[in-house]
Design a protein around this motif. Sequence first.
Motif, short mmCIF file in Angstrom:
data_model
loop_
_atom_site.label_atom_id
_atom_site.label_comp_id
_atom_site.label_asym_id
_atom_site.label_seq_id
_atom_site.Cartn_x
_atom_site.Cartn_y
_atom_site.Cartn_z
N ARG A 6 -8.11 11.29 5.40
CA ARG A 6 -7.09 10.31 4.99
C ARG A 6 -6.42 9.54 6.12
NH1 ARG A 6 -4.66 13.80 -0.04
NH2 ARG A 6 -5.65 12.59 -1.70
N TRP A 19 11.19 15.81 -2.03
CA TRP A 19 10.08 15.39 -1.18
C TRP A 19 10.08 13.87 -0.98
CZ3 TRP A 19 6.91 16.94 2.35
CH2 TRP A 19 5.65 16.36 2.55
N PRO A 64 5.24 18.50 -5.22
CA PRO A 64 4.88 17.90 -3.91
C PRO A 64 3.46 18.29 -3.48
CG PRO A 64 7.08 18.88 -3.83
CD PRO A 64 6.47 19.31 -5.13
N VAL A 65 3.03 19.50 -3.82
CA VAL A 65 1.67 19.92 -3.48
C VAL A 65 0.65 19.04 -4.21
CG1 VAL A 65 0.00 21.83 -3.70
CG2 VAL A 65 2.35 22.31 -2.95
N ASN A 118 0.61 15.54 -2.75
CA ASN A 118 -0.12 15.49 -1.48
C ASN A 118 -1.62 15.56 -1.71
OD1 ASN A 118 -0.10 15.61 1.51
ND2 ASN A 118 -1.08 17.59 1.12
N GLU A 119 -2.03 16.44 -2.61
CA GLU A 119 -3.45 16.63 -2.89
C GLU A 119 -4.07 15.37 -3.52
OE1 GLU A 119 -5.35 19.40 -2.45
OE2 GLU A 119 -7.08 18.97 -3.71
N HIS A 120 -3.39 14.79 -4.48
CA HIS A 120 -4.00 13.67 -5.22
C HIS A 120 -3.72 12.31 -4.61
CE1 HIS A 120 -5.55 15.35 -9.11
NE2 HIS A 120 -4.93 16.40 -8.61
N ILE A 121 -2.51 12.11 -4.14
CA ILE A 121 -2.10 10.77 -3.70
C ILE A 121 -2.23 10.65 -2.19
CG2 ILE A 121 -0.29 9.01 -3.82
CD1 ILE A 121 0.89 10.50 -6.22
N GLY A 122 -1.90 11.72 -1.48
CA GLY A 122 -2.10 11.72 -0.03
C GLY A 122 -1.08 10.90 0.73
N GLN A 123 -0.09 10.39 0.05
CA GLN A 123 1.05 9.81 0.76
C GLN A 123 2.30 10.07 -0.06
OE1 GLN A 123 0.85 5.52 1.34
NE2 GLN A 123 -0.76 5.31 -0.18
N ARG A 124 3.43 10.02 0.64
CA ARG A 124 4.69 10.37 0.01
C ARG A 124 5.20 9.20 -0.81
NH1 ARG A 124 9.02 13.95 2.58
NH2 ARG A 124 7.63 13.98 4.37
N GLU A 146 -5.30 7.73 -1.77
CA GLU A 146 -5.41 8.31 -3.12
C GLU A 146 -6.83 8.19 -3.67
OE1 GLU A 146 -3.57 5.72 -2.28
OE2 GLU A 146 -3.73 4.09 -3.73
N GLN A 198 -4.73 7.90 -11.56
CA GLN A 198 -3.35 7.95 -11.10
C GLN A 198 -2.52 8.94 -11.92
OE1 GLN A 198 -3.96 3.44 -9.66
NE2 GLN A 198 -1.90 3.83 -10.40
N ILE A 215 4.50 3.61 -3.53
CA ILE A 215 4.04 4.64 -4.47
C ILE A 215 5.24 5.11 -5.28
CG2 ILE A 215 3.00 6.94 -4.64
CD1 ILE A 215 1.06 4.95 -3.44
N PHE A 218 2.22 6.35 -10.63
CA PHE A 218 1.50 7.60 -10.89
C PHE A 218 2.31 8.48 -11.84
CE2 PHE A 218 -0.20 6.24 -6.88
CZ PHE A 218 -1.48 6.74 -6.81
N ALA A 271 0.82 -1.22 0.00
CA ALA A 271 0.00 0.00 0.00
C ALA A 271 0.85 1.26 0.00
CB ALA A 271 -0.94 0.01 1.20
#
Lengths: 329, 329
Positions: free
Chosen positions: B192, A267, A240-241, A244-250, B204, A205, A61, A181, A58
């Motif tokens: 999230r 990032w 990075p913005v 964060n907005e679309h994927i929500g994890q690094r 995501e 994605q 990414i 992605f 999970a």
Amino acid sequence: MKPIRNLIVLAAIVLAGLVTTYAEDPLPSWNDTAPKRSIVSFVEKVTKEGSPDFVPPAERIATFDNDGTLWAEQPLYFQFLFALDRVRVLAPDHPEWKSQEPFASLLRGDLKGALAGGERAMVEIVMATHAGMTTEDFEKIVKEWVATSKHPKLQRSYTECVYQPMIELLAYLRANGFKTFIVSGGGIEFMRPWVEKVYGIPPEQVVGSSIKTKFELRDGKPVLMRLPEVNFIDDKDGKPVGINEHIGQRPIAAFGNSDGDLQMLQWTAAGSGSRFCLFVHHTDAKREWAYDRESHIGKLDKGLDEAAAKGWTVVDMKDDWKRIFAFEK
Amino acid sequence: MKPIRNLIVLAAIVLAGLVTTYAEDPLPSWNDTAPKRSIVSFVEKVTKEGSPDFVPPAERIATFDNDGTLWAEQPLYFQFLFALDRVRVLAPDHPEWKSQEPFASLLRGDLKGALAGGERAMVEIVMATHAGMTTEDFEKIVKEWVATSKHPKLQRSYTECVYQPMIELLAYLRANGFKTFIVSGGGIEFMRPWVEKVYGIPPEQVVGSSIKTKFELRDGKPVLMRLPEVNFIDDKDGKPVGINEHIGQRPIAAFGNSDGDLQMLQWTAAGSGSRFCLFVHHTDAKREWAYDRESHIGKLDKGLDEAAAKGWTVVDMKDDWKRIFAFEK
């Protein structure tokens, strides 16, 4: 066991061995140089259960820039070539463009003159060609252009101008439980109509730049209208913005080719545990293009220095890629 | 066949029958009324290969509102209760709040007075509690609040106040190849940290409202700072916009409970092929809450009329749900 059965078992073992050997080179278009070895080593350690570097699926990414990383970007970003084609198609409905910059220069074939207006001129060209229709209509326009246009130099459809080693890399990562992605400065709606077929990456994605849209009921039918207003620029600090907005994890792995990708790699690298950062360096003037620190497109300058300082992987396209495009001999 | 073999075969058939029967009720918390039947009928027809209604797995997108659809939303949206808790925690660092509305009223326990300032007061409370820290710090704050807080009336943790029938529905859809998304007016970063564990939905696949973030290097370490500025409101007209931006394809099924979800359902219904739209109607004042056309939270008025006119499914929580919360006897 009867001898015949032994033979069958033996044959099965040999066959299994052959299959394994074949499966062991998932990156056939890569030379056996440092970048390929570092990729394989990273994937093996993060997927090995019980290893201190193990990462659960999970969290696997991986983010990829598009222009210059997955497909070519010379002589101009392909999306801008699309916009220029659209200006020509739309010109008959816009007689005023004959005397209005940047369109007048463009229609005379003077690209340099058209771009003399800088960013403002580019935004005008993009908005005139990307806004004012529904999302569904724009998707149709993009699909048709992709299906019918050819790259001016390579004389191949644009979706053939993708890097075969990167296609293999995407598939290799997915086979190892990664979610792949796209995180591109290009338009999100310009990419979605074709990236699933070409890269195996589904629409949800894809992260990219966007213009605003507006929900409307037209004769009772809901549509999303594309407005001539920037919503988000997914480049540099924006990457990075957008992630964060679309994927929500690094991401744990990031792939780029220019200074526009540097913040995405920073990032990615700053997370805990194993991380992988890679720049594609355009070094092959014969098979593709050679450019970096001084280029007007895909400039790679600070990124090269930071990659060296931080030990990130840099692909030398000339030395590290056996072939660049699938259509090569 | 020998008699003993016949017996074994018979036993296997009976066992298989039992297993099938068990597997055939993936929605045990739903009564066998019209909504459950319409859900099962829809899922069976879009997953049946060769059927004219068949939808390939990649297009089986289902979107769910959160507040009032997947978890409760009374007496106030849980995220607003979180904000109120945060005002109390942060008050010692903000002596000026003692004389500054809406904080002064809030700290005196006068919620009505605090909200007298309308939307402006709410935005001030949200920004004071949701901005000014990194995304990582905000994630920690939310996780801790979720782990330690209790719903004022139900006296359960907030993540227990989720609707068991909807949890089963999410799992049922995923077991049938659907990709499930949250599309909520709530904050994307507020959801999230806990939705994967509670709903099985990865970060995501969460779409929500957001504030702007800014990439910064702090002592060489990259962070995303949360700014006190609205980025996107994922409600009403915003829901189809958010769906298009994040998912990039139109859902074939959408689930909501209020007029704030109406445009999402309209957008979903307007696609070609089989579509499924459902409103959860809060009708059970005993087990949960009963509210609709006149409610200040989760108002369902136009939606009820449009559902009736268009034949969308409406769940009567009192009649159609065997149990609402998993913690019920």
